[in-house]
Motif scaffolding. Structure first.
Motif, PDB file in Angstrom:
ATOM      1  N   ASN A  22       5.899  11.008  -7.061  1.00  0.00           N
ATOM      2  CA  ASN A  22       5.824  10.196  -8.274  1.00  0.00           C
ATOM      3  C   ASN A  22       6.525   8.857  -8.033  1.00  0.00           C
ATOM      4  O   ASN A  22       7.629   8.599  -8.511  1.00  0.00           O
ATOM      5  CB  ASN A  22       6.436  10.943  -9.464  1.00  0.00           C
ATOM      6  N   LYS A  23       5.851   8.010  -7.289  1.00  0.00           N
ATOM      7  CA  LYS A  23       6.412   6.708  -6.920  1.00  0.00           C
ATOM      8  C   LYS A  23       6.644   5.825  -8.144  1.00  0.00           C
ATOM      9  O   LYS A  23       7.612   5.056  -8.192  1.00  0.00           O
ATOM     10  CB  LYS A  23       5.503   5.979  -5.937  1.00  0.00           C
ATOM     11  N   ALA A  49       6.509  10.625 -20.853  1.00  0.00           N
ATOM     12  CA  ALA A  49       5.109  10.244 -20.674  1.00  0.00           C
ATOM     13  C   ALA A  49       4.803   9.059 -21.587  1.00  0.00           C
ATOM     14  O   ALA A  49       5.249   9.013 -22.731  1.00  0.00           O
ATOM     15  CB  ALA A  49       4.185  11.415 -21.007  1.00  0.00           C
ATOM     16  N   SER A  50       4.026   8.146 -21.056  1.00  0.00           N
ATOM     17  CA  SER A  50       3.610   6.968 -21.803  1.00  0.00           C
ATOM     18  C   SER A  50       2.159   7.130 -22.240  1.00  0.00           C
ATOM     19  O   SER A  50       1.347   7.715 -21.525  1.00  0.00           O
ATOM     20  CB  SER A  50       3.750   5.730 -20.920  1.00  0.00           C
ATOM     21  N   SER A  51       1.844   6.584 -23.393  1.00  0.00           N
ATOM     22  CA  SER A  51       0.464   6.634 -23.886  1.00  0.00           C
ATOM     23  C   SER A  51      -0.435   5.656 -23.132  1.00  0.00           C
ATOM     24  O   SER A  51      -1.653   5.775 -23.191  1.00  0.00           O
ATOM     25  CB  SER A  51       0.434   6.291 -25.377  1.00  0.00           C
ATOM     26  N   PRO A 104      -0.903  14.732  -7.782  1.00  0.00           N
ATOM     27  CA  PRO A 104      -1.653  15.706  -8.572  1.00  0.00           C
ATOM     28  C   PRO A 104      -0.916  17.013  -8.849  1.00  0.00           C
ATOM     29  O   PRO A 104      -1.336  17.771  -9.721  1.00  0.00           O
ATOM     30  CB  PRO A 104      -2.877  15.977  -7.693  1.00  0.00           C
ATOM     31  N   THR A 105       0.188  17.280  -8.157  1.00  0.00           N
ATOM     32  CA  THR A 105       0.809  18.600  -8.290  1.00  0.00           C
ATOM     33  C   THR A 105       2.028  18.656  -9.201  1.00  0.00           C
ATOM     34  O   THR A 105       2.412  19.732  -9.647  1.00  0.00           O
ATOM     35  CB  THR A 105       1.213  19.154  -6.910  1.00  0.00           C
ATOM     36  N   GLU A 138      -3.535  12.920 -15.864  1.00  0.00           N
ATOM     37  CA  GLU A 138      -4.656  12.242 -15.210  1.00  0.00           C
ATOM     38  C   GLU A 138      -4.172  11.037 -14.416  1.00  0.00           C
ATOM     39  O   GLU A 138      -4.625  10.805 -13.288  1.00  0.00           O
ATOM     40  CB  GLU A 138      -5.691  11.826 -16.251  1.00  0.00           C
ATOM     41  N   LEU A 139      -3.255  10.277 -14.973  1.00  0.00           N
ATOM     42  CA  LEU A 139      -2.722   9.099 -14.299  1.00  0.00           C
ATOM     43  C   LEU A 139      -1.940   9.490 -13.044  1.00  0.00           C
ATOM     44  O   LEU A 139      -2.102   8.866 -11.994  1.00  0.00           O
ATOM     45  CB  LEU A 139      -1.833   8.308 -15.261  1.00  0.00           C
TER      46      LEU A 139
END
Length: 178
Positions: A141-142, A110-112, A41-42, A33-34
């Motif tokens: 993914n900057k 991935a971070s929470s 988005p891809t 989502e982030l």
């Protein structure tokens, strides 16, 4: 963000177990989502990483969790797959790796979102324990590009993912502590 009554302990790393799967799935959902909200988005779409991949990572003891304790309960702050051995995706690069020495690869980080700096802690732990680390990320993914570059990783070139038919280009990074 810490509440007024919340007490936290030092961050530490441990291997994931099957009991961690529900929280891991939530963290990956949060990350998807982030990424989508931030113009990417891809890269993971709506389904990556698939549950079978996550389960295999746990079974193969590849998943590391960054955890702490708050008010007496453990919290998962971030997770990643730490893959040893040569990554077939990295065999061909449009560019050049820093070297051909043995390395580990960080995948599926991935971070929470509970605390700041969790991804940096994961990357630094890998460097401290393995010395030669590779990673890759989507051109959109900057945020991850910034995390890698601000933590001393060199942008080595472009690689093509082998496990999908479209949207395969990734920026490849490496950091080697000599």
């Amino acid at each position: 963000m810490k509440g007024l009554s919340e007490t936290t302990s030092e961050r530490r790393f441990r291997r994931a177990t099957m009991d961690d799967l529900p929280v891991m799935l939530k963290i990956y959902q949060h990350a998807r989502e982030l990424m989508a909200a931030n113009g990417n988005p891809t890269q993971w779409g709506n389904t990556f990483p698939r549950e079978e991949v996550i389960l295999d990572d746990i079974r193969q003891q590849r998943t590391m969790l960054l955890v702490d304790e708050a008010d007496g309960k453990e919290r998962v702050l971030a997770q990643f797959a730490l893959c040893t051995g040569e990554d077939p995706t990295y065999a061909h690069i449009d560019g050049a790796w820093l070297d051909d020495d043995s390395y580990v690869t960080i995948h599926r980080i991935a971070s929470s979102g509970i605390v700041k700096g969790a991804a940096k802690d994961c990357i630094n732990w890998c460097i401290e324990h393995y010395g030669n680390v590779r990673a890759d990320t989507h051109p959109n993914n900057k945020a991850m590009q910034h995390v890698l570059e601000s933590n001393g990783f060199a942008r080595c070139g472009l690689i093509q993912l082998l496990d999908r038919p479209t949207d395969t280009t990734r920026i490849a990074y490496q950091r080697h502590e000599w």
